[in-house]
Design a protein around this motif. Sequence first.
Motif, mmCIF file in Angstrom:
data_model
loop_
_atom_site.group_PDB
_atom_site.id
_atom_site.type_symbol
_atom_site.label_atom_id
_atom_site.label_comp_id
_atom_site.label_asym_id
_atom_site.label_seq_id
_atom_site.Cartn_x
_atom_site.Cartn_y
_atom_site.Cartn_z
ATOM 1 N N PRO A 3 0.813 -1.216 0.000
ATOM 2 C CA PRO A 3 0.000 0.000 0.000
ATOM 3 C C PRO A 3 0.853 1.275 0.000
ATOM 4 O O PRO A 3 2.036 1.240 0.345
ATOM 5 C CB PRO A 3 -0.807 -0.110 1.291
ATOM 6 N N SER A 4 0.206 2.369 -0.385
ATOM 7 C CA SER A 4 0.860 3.680 -0.260
ATOM 8 C C SER A 4 1.019 4.016 1.214
ATOM 9 O O SER A 4 0.328 3.464 2.071
ATOM 10 C CB SER A 4 0.000 4.777 -0.884
ATOM 11 N N SER A 5 1.887 4.972 1.463
ATOM 12 C CA SER A 5 2.100 5.404 2.852
ATOM 13 C C SER A 5 0.855 6.074 3.419
ATOM 14 O O SER A 5 0.085 6.691 2.681
ATOM 15 C CB SER A 5 3.247 6.413 2.917
ATOM 16 N N PHE A 6 0.700 5.927 4.717
ATOM 17 C CA PHE A 6 -0.391 6.631 5.389
ATOM 18 C C PHE A 6 0.019 6.865 6.834
ATOM 19 O O PHE A 6 0.921 6.200 7.356
ATOM 20 C CB PHE A 6 -1.697 5.834 5.317
ATOM 21 N N ASP A 7 -0.659 7.792 7.456
ATOM 22 C CA ASP A 7 -0.506 7.975 8.893
ATOM 23 C C ASP A 7 -1.521 7.095 9.594
ATOM 24 O O ASP A 7 -2.571 6.771 9.043
ATOM 25 C CB ASP A 7 -0.748 9.444 9.284
ATOM 26 N N TYR A 8 -1.193 6.741 10.800
ATOM 27 C CA TYR A 8 -2.031 5.784 11.518
ATOM 28 C C TYR A 8 -2.329 6.305 12.910
ATOM 29 O O TYR A 8 -1.418 6.712 13.634
ATOM 30 C CB TYR A 8 -1.288 4.449 11.604
ATOM 31 N N MET B 1 8.750 9.210 2.362
ATOM 32 C CA MET B 1 8.576 8.027 3.196
ATOM 33 C C MET B 1 8.059 8.458 4.565
ATOM 34 O O MET B 1 8.604 9.352 5.199
ATOM 35 C CB MET B 1 9.929 7.323 3.349
ATOM 36 N N THR B 2 7.002 7.803 4.999
ATOM 37 C CA THR B 2 6.474 8.083 6.320
ATOM 38 C C THR B 2 7.421 7.508 7.362
ATOM 39 O O THR B 2 8.053 6.498 7.141
ATOM 40 C CB THR B 2 5.094 7.434 6.503
ATOM 41 N N GLU B 21 6.981 1.166 9.181
ATOM 42 C CA GLU B 21 5.999 2.121 8.683
ATOM 43 C C GLU B 21 4.603 1.576 8.982
ATOM 44 O O GLU B 21 4.409 0.363 8.987
ATOM 45 C CB GLU B 21 6.126 2.271 7.161
ATOM 46 N N PRO B 22 3.632 2.463 9.183
ATOM 47 C CA PRO B 22 2.270 1.959 9.409
ATOM 48 C C PRO B 22 1.768 1.090 8.270
ATOM 49 O O PRO B 22 0.943 0.211 8.477
ATOM 50 C CB PRO B 22 1.437 3.254 9.507
ATOM 51 N N ARG B 23 2.281 1.301 7.063
ATOM 52 C CA ARG B 23 1.781 0.527 5.934
ATOM 53 C C ARG B 23 2.348 -0.896 5.875
ATOM 54 O O ARG B 23 1.964 -1.662 5.005
ATOM 55 C CB ARG B 23 2.084 1.242 4.626
ATOM 56 N N VAL B 68 0.995 -2.546 12.820
ATOM 57 C CA VAL B 68 0.683 -1.615 13.917
ATOM 58 C C VAL B 68 -0.642 -1.946 14.602
ATOM 59 O O VAL B 68 -0.881 -1.530 15.730
ATOM 60 C CB VAL B 68 0.631 -0.148 13.426
ATOM 61 N N LEU C 134 8.830 0.884 -1.463
ATOM 62 C CA LEU C 134 9.395 2.091 -2.075
ATOM 63 C C LEU C 134 9.517 1.923 -3.590
ATOM 64 O O LEU C 134 9.354 2.888 -4.349
ATOM 65 C CB LEU C 134 10.763 2.404 -1.468
ATOM 66 N N ASP C 137 6.239 2.740 -4.866
ATOM 67 C CA ASP C 137 6.070 4.205 -4.845
ATOM 68 C C ASP C 137 6.725 4.814 -6.085
ATOM 69 O O ASP C 137 6.154 5.685 -6.753
ATOM 70 C CB ASP C 137 6.705 4.816 -3.592
#
Lengths: 285, 159, 806
Positions: A3-8, B1-2, B21-23, B68, C134, C137
């Motif tokens: 998945p794409s990055s996201f905040d959680y 990048m988160t 990462e959360p993902r 997470v 990545l 991405d």
Amino acid sequence: MKPSSFDYVRPNTLQEALELLADGTEDSKVISGGQSLVPMMNFRLARPARLVDIGRLSELEVIRTVDDRVHVGARVRHVQLQNTPLGGPLGSLLRRSAALVGHLPIRTRGTFGGSLAHSDAASEWCLLTRLLDAEITVRSIRGERVIPAAEFFVSVFTTAMEPDELLTSVALPVLPDDHRTGIAEFARRAGDFAIVAVLGDVTVSDGTVTAARIAIGGVDDKPFRSAAAEKALLGGTFGLDLLQSAAEAAADEVDPPSDAHGDAVYRRDLVRALLPRALAAGAAA
Amino acid sequence: MTATVPLRLLVNGERHDISVEPRRTLADALREDCQLTGTHLGCEHGVCGACTVLLDGQPARACLIFAVQCEGVSIRTVEGLSADDENLHPVQQAFWDHHGLQCGFCTPGFLMLAAGTLEEDPERSDEELRDILSSNLCRCTGYQNILAATRAAAAQMRP
Amino acid sequence: MTPRTATTAPADLSAPTSPPAEPPTWTGQPVRRVEDPAILRGWGTFVGDVAARDATCLYAAFVRSPVAAGRIRSITAPPGVRLITATDLAGVRPIAPELKRPDYVRVEMPVLATDVVRFVGEPVALVLAESAALAEDALDSVAVDIEPTPAVLDAAAAVRPDSPLVHDAAFPGDPNTTVDARLTTPGFDAALQSAATVVELEVSCGRQSAMPMEARASHAAVDRGTGRVTLHTATQMPHVVRTGICDCLDLDEDLFRVVAPDVGGAFGAKMSLAREDVALVFLARRLRRNIAWIETREENFLAAWHSREQRYQLTAAFTEDGVLTALGADIVADVGAYSCYPVTFGVEPLMAFAELPGPYTIAEYSVRSRAVLSNKCPIAPYRGVSRPVQTLATERIMDVAARRLGLDPVTIRQRNLVATFPHTTPTGLVLDQASHQEALVEAARQVDLPGFRERQAAARAEGRWLGIGFSCFAERTGYGTPAFAARSMAITPGYERVNMSMDPSGGVVLRIGASPHGQGLRTSLAQLVADKLGLRPEEIRVVHGDTDATPYGWGSFGSRAMVIAGGASSRAADTLRQRLIDIAADQLECAPEDVDLREGQATVRGTGIGRPIKQLARLAHHNSHLLPAGELPSLEVSATYDPGGTFSNACHVAEVEVDELTGAVQITRFLVVEDAGLLVNPAIVDGQVHGGVVQGIANALYEELLYDDRGILVTTSLMDYLPPTLAETPDIEIIHLASVSDATLTGAKGVGEGGTIGAPAAVLNAVSDALSPLGIELTHLPATPSRVRTAIRTAQARLSSEGALR
């Protein structure tokens, strides 16, 4: 397939969750069981910027009967409904429907409210709430409102909820014993989304149908209530002949889409096949 | 990048302090961050079941849950199925005895599915076993010996 | 075709020793597999695991064409994205497999598309990043501008004079036609004219994916000191991958190592050189970095080879008695956009050309079989290669003719199955032996055809639709170089070679060129060798899949490993056995004929006198001065086996119930009467049959890759492409016959593909039998519920309008 990055964020209380949903974050999305959302994220068909995980809101995991209503919390998992001790025609319909939701490892995670909020027109829970004219409670920091199922489902993946609202519970009517309920669906494999699904709830008094509700999935962009089938059933003598004529009426009424799983003609055939099976099989309630 | 977030996972009774990462899905966290590569990825959209693990004893798809989300959850993977390196879990033993695997890629998922459901209730009917085992895909065995092995394991696990 | 065998050892090359007098201890037993314990504990090593354990590797993700046909205008990425296009691969040769046939049109497949794209999913570029996420991405940030051009999506249209061309090549015949094989026997026309009845039928099959549970995966690691690259890759043929990549990169093969670790299923889909792998190795060498590529399931559907799309126009001439006298076939295989290396896109049409007559005594045969290009994913072998559709053709013909002639399905087959051997087919294949008649008779006895007809009639009276279908076929197996040479392959596979050694402790290592990936070959070979050497299977370690550790070989495909690698192993074990016996005889002061190897001991028959084999091994290495005169101080032997091939056979029977209203088919019984010769490990053989049958059922009812009218694949997930689960799978009954073939050393005939070959026809025959009152003959794979329902609806409408007219 990553998945794409996201905040959680994972709020600990309902109030905290509602505040998060109201904080103006763009593309914020609630995750409950994640069994519909995460596949879409893995395909990058959904790319939320933030996930609000309501997994800690245990107050939403409760099934409670109050008077003539069964209140199903939004985070009640499919497997809980598959094993519900609830009696009567409603309990039977919940158990049968839950058994058709995906497979066991999906049912252990996926939730009732998540399924409704996802709004897939062929989903068992969307159809069941539409069938029973359920009342869906949603909350935001602005307050609480109750949306009738008839108004809740707008289109594929679209509901009447505002972005800051959270689905908290659903009120289903307790069905007296003179109701006959049932579900029949057709999928290519066990556990697949149904190509067409039919749910029925009829009240029979001395052999005559005195009330009828029929919901059909896979024929519209939202759960479909077949007025034609309901009309055909009402006042008739309950039996296979009546069910078949109701099925004909429904098949004439629907305007299904065509796709790789079946064209419109085939979906109409499935409506004809499934409507009698839904209620004949459920005749014993 | 988160940014990554620190996380403590409890896998097979052991703590893994990782930062992801959360993902990061649970499957990837197990494989990459915990170096438990027995959990396999066959589709990453929740259909094939190769990544099935037990979360608090219940079978779940590790590709459809983020790491997470798993803090405080007891996670069990194929590496934690048997008590030690000498003995096999009854389900593992039955799969070996009944030729329940060929290439072995789907096997960890089937083992966890069978072990989780039989540990909960070894008295399951044949119909229930068939229904449960239809959750996962296998391309080699035609399922015949997976079913036979699961039946044998169930018999073994009954009190 | 004479079997070619050879062993290389200092001792006598030609003579295998007498086999052990007593019955074998291990061969024929359902020994538990040596492969299993590690996998059961999650300790296997698949390619993805190699990547997961490598914290330093880069991940590649491929930019794939979104259009079926077009010209690339530009491929761009934002600064910071490591984008690799065809320009960066200058000097890398395209993949261009070849058949030495006049009708073969050679087309080249560049490693990354240059200028032109030819199918949706074709790699046009790649990006490199520090993790798979990545890399995805980065993939999202790449802009590909392609000018669409007219696409060729239908084989029938592709051969018309005005069709666009998939490749700018000179086609000697029809446009887009890259193989065009023809043959007509002299008496064909006459036989057709004198026929009592002629059945004309078109059968066809949709595209299918082999769909191994593990998609493709590769990990290229560089030794920074030497620059030597090791590629771990999910392949069936590591040595051929090494050759193919070295040819593309102009590299000596000793500078490159290929390892196939645990491979998560393949079924043919991992036996063709991946262009992605060539790019990976090139970049690992260039950048001196480890690089991994883990294919996603979506990519696997888009680009990892398709199979089966074929259409057969059939003409079959029968006598009144139901004897098939002449068979005509016009076969078109839609092979997609490129040719697969090494077997080429001739693999399906040429298999169909040569083997369509199958198990039947067809005197006259006329065939044209073509490979036709399209703007779709290239085809490659998949378990059964063409024969599922061939068998559909012959078996549907049999049932249609039987109905027309008033015969039952067993009788008409009995009148046509080959009964005397050897039998030479119209295309020159020699069926050396088989049990076609016996298998059919046994199958019919098991299912009690008259009893079934009674149940069927009773069910029809209740409005239920039951049917039964038979399917007989010959499965050509274990063929070596002669068979591939007959196909005129520039790269001619076939032989297998093994090295076997016993170390000073008595441990045996068998190194094979074959490359099993789930078949349990390590166990089966160990059983064979254990019997020859008087050891236990767990004392034989089989090493495979590593080009540094095994002799050159062709890998595992085409139902060949047990026959060919098994034959070579058996040969090597015979030679090693003789060496041990000679040493023992010298030590025990007896004649070699009197020495037996059993249970770890070399004993003098009829006496209690003996020596542990371990002691002989120690002596051979450490006290070689005590060896008999002329014996070399080593216990190492090599052997090669290259047979002409033989035939397994089977009869499948399916019983079904068709849901008239939904078109759904439920298989209520599935029986296989199989003749695969000697069963080295019966459990493993049954496992092969089970898995094959379920893939055949998938072909019959469930799986189909579908393109839309723009050439975009719409079945890119497991929600759209539908491998059956246990819920859709019947119990599978297996009965074994065991005809012995002189054409194999071990007595085992191949068994890997039969299940997929026979099942589709059995199922479609059963569905057609169920629906015969409606005059329905199903001819397309898969028979999806909507197709079956459409056939029922159409037939019922026709019957009711005919009734109205009457």
